[in-house]
Design a protein around this motif. Structure first.
Motif, PDB file in Angstrom:
ATOM      1  N   LEU A 244     -18.058  56.555 -39.839  1.00  0.00           N
ATOM      2  CA  LEU A 244     -17.719  55.133 -39.925  1.00  0.00           C
ATOM      3  C   LEU A 244     -17.208  54.608 -38.587  1.00  0.00           C
ATOM      4  N   SER A 248     -19.464  51.614 -37.251  1.00  0.00           N
ATOM      5  CA  SER A 248     -18.908  50.261 -37.163  1.00  0.00           C
ATOM      6  C   SER A 248     -19.313  49.572 -35.869  1.00  0.00           C
ATOM      7  N   SER A 272      -8.181  44.013 -34.052  1.00  0.00           N
ATOM      8  CA  SER A 272      -8.719  45.125 -34.844  1.00  0.00           C
ATOM      9  C   SER A 272      -8.057  46.441 -34.461  1.00  0.00           C
ATOM     10  N   ILE A 290     -10.095  54.936 -44.072  1.00  0.00           N
ATOM     11  CA  ILE A 290     -11.441  54.365 -43.959  1.00  0.00           C
ATOM     12  C   ILE A 290     -11.378  53.027 -43.229  1.00  0.00           C
ATOM     13  N   ILE A 294     -12.906  52.105 -39.397  1.00  0.00           N
ATOM     14  CA  ILE A 294     -13.803  50.969 -39.175  1.00  0.00           C
ATOM     15  C   ILE A 294     -13.226  50.021 -38.128  1.00  0.00           C
ATOM     16  N   LEU A 298     -14.789  49.314 -34.561  1.00  0.00           N
ATOM     17  CA  LEU A 298     -15.164  47.932 -34.256  1.00  0.00           C
ATOM     18  C   LEU A 298     -14.559  47.491 -32.930  1.00  0.00           C
TER      19      LEU A 298
END
Length: 378
Positions: A244, A248, A272, A290, A294, A298
């Motif tokens: 992930l 992402s 983020s 999780i 991400i 990101l």
């Protein structure tokens, strides 16, 4: 011609990370098969980064000296050969890794210049496209390498990563044959700065920014599994979280293409990372990791794509504006810091005996990188 050029650039971008970042899940298989230590296996990541740092400085000189079409053909053939020959024994493993690092260093440096020369009016969009291709193949590689290793063995599984390079070579030959009378691509170099290239304030900030974002990304790529484990994640969950983290990047590139203003992208990247770091620092529920994976993926992908955009951006700053030279110096310093990230963070963890302080350090570095990128865009 334009569509074929874009297709080739996208295919070329699929090779920029795949060959060395997507084999980390099978390090244990490599160690057992070739009877090497964990330190030696870590060279599969460190050596390419060192080659990036060394070779980036000489990239523009290589492409000035040799004809572009022949050089590109040679690099793709070298990459294919190195990936295929790498898994046979300890010697080919190290030599193949060094060659892969050499080729990818040159390709990473020239990509911003290719975008600038071929798609000057669509720099941000095209940069987003090829960064998307880079992230996608790296994520898919991480997802597939373990099941492929289970069924076919790690040697064949890692050799399959030569397929994108083979497809790129086919596309390259097709592109050349369709217009044999004219150069397929042109790299424009500012000859007035070849021997007297000054590192002004703008370039210095760009170099520092590249170094900071590379340090954060490769530091996280190396130690996030251990950080997740300290938060209570199981091995199976860690594998999903790392996928992930890479995957992402696809979302990041879609966002980068859609948002017109770099400052908005930087705000999103910083926010983020802050939120992802806070979850790591305060998390008591493993499944919340999780969201952290991400968000961190990101953020780092947005910053990385911003780096590519800034390298491709034509600042029109007079005689000192040489995109290829800027890219080579910037990436050389950036990957030098990136190569230091894993061992530096490891030593700090041994001294401090805490991942929390390292997370805070990476957070501060990311915020500083975001600020420097904002300065550069202004």
């Amino acid at each position: 011609m334009r569509k074929k050029n874009l297709t080739f650039l996208i295919l070329l971008a699929t090779n920029l990370r795949l060959a060395f970042t997507s084999i980390t899940p099978i390090f244990s298989n490599i160690q057992k098969s070739l009877q090497i230590s964990s330190t030696t296996s870590s060279l599969l990541i460190t050596l390419p980064l060192i080659m990036f740092a060394i070779c980036s400085v000489f990239t523009d000189q290589i492409f000035r000296k040799f004809e572009f079409n022949q050089t590109m053909t040679g690099l793709l053939l070298l990459l294919i050969s190195a990936i295929i020959l790498r898994p046979y024994n300890q010697i080919t493993l190290l030599i193949g890794t060094i060659i892969i690092g050499f080729v990818l260093a040159l390709l990473n440096v020239i990509m911003p210049s290719l975008v600038l020369n071929q798609f000057a009016k669509e720099k941000q969009k095209i940069t987003g496209y090829y960064s998307l291709a880079t992230s996608l193949t790296a994520a898919v590689g991480l997802l597939l390498i373990v099941p492929l290793t289970k069924y076919w063995g790690w040697q064949l599984a890692s050799q399959l990563f030569s397929l994108p390079a083979i497809l790129t070579l086919v596309a390259w030959f097709t592109l050349k044959s369709s217009h044999p009378a004219e150069p397929t691509f042109r790299l424009t170099f500012n000859k007035t700065v070849t021997n007297k290239f000054k590192i002004d304030a703008h370039l210095l900030i760009l170099i520092i920014f590249m170094g900071l974002q590379a340090f954060v990304f490769y530091g996280l790529s190396t130690w996030l599994p251990s950080i997740f484990e300290s938060c209570g994640a199981t091995n199976s969950l860690i594998a999903i979280l790392m996928f992930l983290f890479q995957f992402s990047g696809l979302l990041a590139n879609f966002i980068f293409i859609q948002i017109r203003h770099i400052k908005h992208i930087l705000v999103l990247a910083a926010a983020s990372f802050v939120l992802g770091a806070v979850i790591l620092l305060a998390n008591q529920v493993p499944m919340l990791l999780i969201l952290s994976a991400i968000l961190l993926g990101l953020s780092t992908s947005l910053i990385f794509t911003t780096t590519l955009f800034l390298l491709a951006k034509d600042n029109k700053r007079g005689a000192n504006s040489d995109p290829a030279k800027q890219a080579s110096l910037t990436m050389s310093f950036g990957y030098a810091l990136a190569a230091l990230a894993p061992i530096t963070l490891s030593c700090l963890h041994d001294i401090l005996n805490s991942w929390s302080l390292l997370i805070l350090l990476l957070l501060l570095l990311m915020l500083l990188a975001s600020y420097l990128a904002y300065r550069l865009d202004k």
